[in-house]
Design an enzyme around this catalytic site. Structure first.
Site, mmCIF file in Angstrom:
data_model
loop_
_atom_site.group_PDB
_atom_site.id
_atom_site.type_symbol
_atom_site.label_atom_id
_atom_site.label_comp_id
_atom_site.label_asym_id
_atom_site.label_seq_id
_atom_site.Cartn_x
_atom_site.Cartn_y
_atom_site.Cartn_z
ATOM 1 N N ASP A 287 23.353 74.073 -7.177
ATOM 2 C CA ASP A 287 23.682 72.828 -7.505
ATOM 3 C C ASP A 287 22.266 72.210 -7.508
ATOM 4 O OD1 ASP A 287 24.340 70.376 -8.162
ATOM 5 O OD2 ASP A 287 25.751 70.003 -6.185
HETATM 6 C C1 BGC Z 1 25.963 67.313 -8.913
HETATM 7 C C2 BGC Z 1 26.563 68.353 -9.694
HETATM 8 C C3 BGC Z 1 26.003 68.171 -11.140
HETATM 9 C C4 BGC Z 1 24.611 68.489 -11.279
HETATM 10 C C5 BGC Z 1 23.880 68.382 -12.559
HETATM 11 C C6 BGC Z 1 24.268 67.525 -8.770
HETATM 12 O O1 BGC Z 1 23.773 66.215 -8.468
HETATM 13 O O2 BGC Z 1 26.222 67.459 -7.483
HETATM 14 O O3 BGC Z 1 27.932 68.444 -9.535
HETATM 15 O O4 BGC Z 1 26.689 69.416 -11.871
HETATM 16 O O5 BGC Z 1 24.061 67.215 -10.406
HETATM 17 O O6 BGC Z 1 24.530 67.150 -12.979
#
Ligand code: BGC
Length: 788
Positions: A287
């Protein structure tokens, strides 16, 4: 489609052969991806190139404490403006850059590029995952996935960062709206259906957030302390189903730690379980900014670090140079990323239209949203409403519908159909003055509220006050009152008990005033819930004649709600998450969202102000209905519950044998016994014998949704129940065991409302699967058990 895939894979195979022949002949000194074997490509890569491939290109946003992308990367023109991230291309070896974009309810990209409004890039805002799950219809979810995936393809994106499939451990989870259910079977089946739909477009998915990431509180540094059994049965099970049934191209590891190790740095999670036990073939990405040690991430099998920081790539290069990270490990990570790049649209380099079918997909969003709405109450057939009904429409959310949650789960959609627009479009008479009052109030309050911090949800605005005199007048003039209660949430914050899970005093008072005025005139009151997760209903539901749970229904929401209120669509949604009577009834109420730990440093940089924290999952496997039903706590609305405008009856439950060998077939017929067409969700729960292992009173093991049944029409559904469905995880032996004894199969409309049962005998204990002993919690950790 299949034919096309076959042809293109034969072309790839042919070019591979030709490529390797060429290079053997020494005609091509630089191998090219797709023409040469992956091994040849890897052999030609420098260590810097490998590290670059494993570390994304960075996030060109000024976040204090976060190193910015390299100057070279900053200069590379974005292919899709506003996408969440991309990987480094290596042009000399024919390796293209992958573009990754959020998210679960639709493609999230910037609708306008470089200020040029002559061309727009909107995407369809589909209903939230919790609504989709409430349809209990996997075919429907595949159709939504296929539609969403077509927009991924048409915008030239390679991988959609979805579906999100964490378990609803607690109703206050800020991102629950992005997730499906409190039950891992539903979460897993829905995610698999969604992945199949998306990937049918030749683009990829990233199932997320793997795993035990069930809150937003200090999400980047919170340690989930959880038993092996709860992990296996609740928090990993859905991912296991999705991996085995749909082979997602990628998995996104979660921010949190599990029993002391960051998910993205856990070899046990990402290699032993995900790859070796479940057979996952794609690559794992972090993530965004997850974890704190790039070298451990590589070793764990977390192949891509997103969005990518220059120091991470440098750390990988250095570790290989000083021998602390094996070159073979890096090569294995690279190979997995290259294998997926070979499948990607960017590798195929075909044209993409930048013109998705937004009109067609809006219709899919509209129809799907109706299928997941849940009719919670309908006294004396208050619903459906004839379309010539004159409606007094109350509640800010009626005029400013919440289509979906905030953060990366939000979508830049072209429009949102509000409920007043939807009702007007369906022919209902509304009150123009009331509408103007609401619109003015909402605009005024929005202008006054403080600007939220970047990425955060704006503060909700209080309900517009309506004077009693005005209410009386409306009760005279109109036929029915409709009050919409709205709730929103999103990344970075969990929900609250006061003024969120519980109604605010203003909302309570307004509902009472509306009810007094309208009931005094013998007129009915309908409540619509425009929410992303459960709220308290017990203290106010008796005031309403009907309650429709519309969830956050996507950009066509107003039309979809009107379709259900008018009876154009008969509601068939069932809860996939329980509505407890009060927040204190929730099994994790005392331990959610956890506590901050003092004196511990987990990350070197701490860009988002997260503190080290701990969430102790001491309710164990007793999450959601598994708890309420096993411990005799009555919820306000049970898991599995939902009304219809028609009624259904069940035939006898037939089982192929009362002795369980390796499987048994269960079948049952369902008949529409009412006056209008409708669909029924058929739910099969299993009650296991209480032997050595503690067991929930019952667990959902299979479900099916009927087609639209005409009055008097019957459909038979059947399932094959295998030993795995009877088994629980035995921590002592690290295996899934079905214990000998009598199992009861229940057809039920919720765990506690059983319609038909059959018994099946299992003669002796069966070891269904042996697993590795991994992800062990701290010594002495104990979670909730059920006493017999
Ligand atoms: C989130 C993810 C997301 C990623 C990219 C993160 O803050 O937890 O779910 O895919 O950002 O935007």
């Amino acid at each position: 489609m299949l034919k096309k895939t076959l042809i293109s894979s034969s072309i790839i195979a042919l070019t591979l052969v030709l490529g390797s022949v060429q290079s053997q002949l020494g005609q091509n000194t630089l191998p090219q991806l797709g023409k040469n074997t992956i091994k040849e490509i890897i052999a030609a890569m420098t260590i810097e190139e490998k590290a670059n491939l494993l570390v994304g290109m960075g996030f060109n946003v000024n976040i204090p404490g976060v190193p910015s992308p390299s100057e070279a990367d900053k200069k590379l023109a974005e292919k899709v403006v506003g996408a969440a991230g991309r990987t480094h291309p290596i042009p000399r070896l024919g390796i293209p850059s992958l573009t990754l974009s959020d998210g679960p309810a639709g493609v999230r990209i910037s609708p306008i590029r470089n200020g040029d409004t002559s061309k727009t890039y909107y995407a369809t805002g589909f209903p939230i995952a919790t609504l989709l799950a409430s349809s209990w219809d996997t075919d429907l979810v595949t159709r939504v996935g296929a539609a969403q995936g077509s927009e991924v393809r048409d915008y030239g994106i390679d991988i959609l960062l979805a579906p999100a499939m964490n378990i609803h451990r607690n109703p206050l989870g800020g991102r629950n709206f992005e997730y499906y259910s409190e039950d891992p079977l539903i979460a897993g089946k829905m995610a698999a259906a969604f992945v199949r739909g998306i990937q049918s477009n030749g683009v990829g998915t990233s199932i997320k957030h793997f795993a035990a990431n069930n809150q937003e509180f200090n999400r980047m540094q919170s340690n989930s302390v959880v038993s092996e059994r709860a992990l296996r049965e609740i928090y990993l099970r859905g991912f296991e189903i999705a991996v085995k049934e749909s082979q997602p191209w990628t998995v996104m590891s979660s921010y949190n730690l599990i029993n002391g190790t960051y998910a993205s740095q856990s070899k046990e999670l990402l290699t032993s379980v995900l790859r070796e036990e479940w057979g996952f073939k794609g690559f794992v990405m972090t993530d965004w900014f997850g974890g704190n040690n790039p070298v451990d991430q590589m070793r764990a099998g977390n192949d891509l670090l997103m969005p990518g920081l220059v120091p991470q790539a440098q750390a990988i290069v250095k570790a290989v140079a000083d021998g602390t990270l094996a070159r073979e490990q890096v090569d294995a990570n690279v190979e997995r990323v290259l294998n997926i790049i070979l499948l990607s649209p960017s590798f195929r380099n075909g044209p993409y239209s930048n013109q998705p079918d937004l009109t067609g997909n809006a219709q899919i969003a509209r129809q799907t949203a109706t299928e997941g709405m849940v009719l919670l109450k309908n006294d004396n057939n208050a619903l459906p409403l004839a379309t010539n009904t004159k409606v007094a429409l109350f509640g800010n959310a009626s005029y400013d519908l919440i289509a979906g949650g905030t953060g990366s789960g939000d979508v830049n959609k072209k429009y949102v159909v509000s409920l007043d627009q939807g009702l007007a479009g369906a022919g209902f008479g509304l009150d123009e003055t009331l509408k103007q009052k609401y619109n003015r109030f909402i605009a005024d309050q929005k202008a006054k509220r403080p600007k939220p911090a970047p990425f955060m949800m704006p503060a909700p605005i209080a309900e517009a006050p309506i004077e009693n005199e005005r209410l009386k007048q409306l009760a005279n003039d109109k036929d029915v009152a409709l009050f919409t209660i709205g709730r929103n949430s999103g990344e970075f914050a969990d929900r609250h008990v006061e003024n969120d899970f519980n109604l605010s005093t203003t909302e309570h008072a307004l509902l009472e005033d509306i009810t007094n005025a309208f009931h005094a005139k013998g007129k009915k009151v309908i409540v619509v819930l425009n929410i992303g997760g459960p709220i308290e209903v017990n203290t106010w539901r008796s005031l309403a004649d009907a309650v429709l749970l519309a969830w956050q229904p996507g950009q066509e929401g107003g039309n979809s709600i009107a379709d259900v209120l008018s009876g154009k669509v008969n509601p068939s949604g069932k809860l996939a998450t329980t509505f407890p009577i009060s927040y204190s009834d929730v099994p994790s109420a005392k331990t959610f969202p956890g506590r901050e730990l003092s004196g511990v440093t987990l990350m070197l940089t701490n860009p988002f102000g997260n503190k080290p924290a701990e969430a102790v999952y001491d309710e164990g496997i007793f999450v959601g209905y598994r708890y309420y039903n096993s411990f005799g706590i009555k919820p306000a609305y049970d898991f599995g519950y939902g009304l219809s405008y028609t009624t259904f009856s069940y035939g006898p439950l037939k089982v192929s044998s009362n002795k369980f060998n390796d499987k048994v077939t269960a079948s049952i017929s369902v008949q529409n016994t009412g006056k209008v067409p409708g669909k029924e969700v058929v739910q099969l729960y299993v009650s296991a014998p209480q032997q050595k292992l503690t067991k929930p009173a019952s667990e959902l093991k299979a479900f099916a949704k009927t087609r639209l049944l005409k009055p008097a029409e019957t459909q038979t559904v059947s399932w094959v129940i295998t030993a795995r469905e009877l088994a629980s995880f035995d921590t002592a032996s690290s295996s899934w065991i079905a214990e000998g004894g009598t199992y009861t199969l229940n057809i039920a409309t919720s765990p506690s409302d059983v319609k038909r049962s059959a018994k099946v005998e299992l003669e002796k204990d069966l070891v269904v699967e042996k697993t590795k002993k991994v992800l062990v919690p701290p010594a002495g950790f104990k979670d909730l058990q059920r006493t017999r």
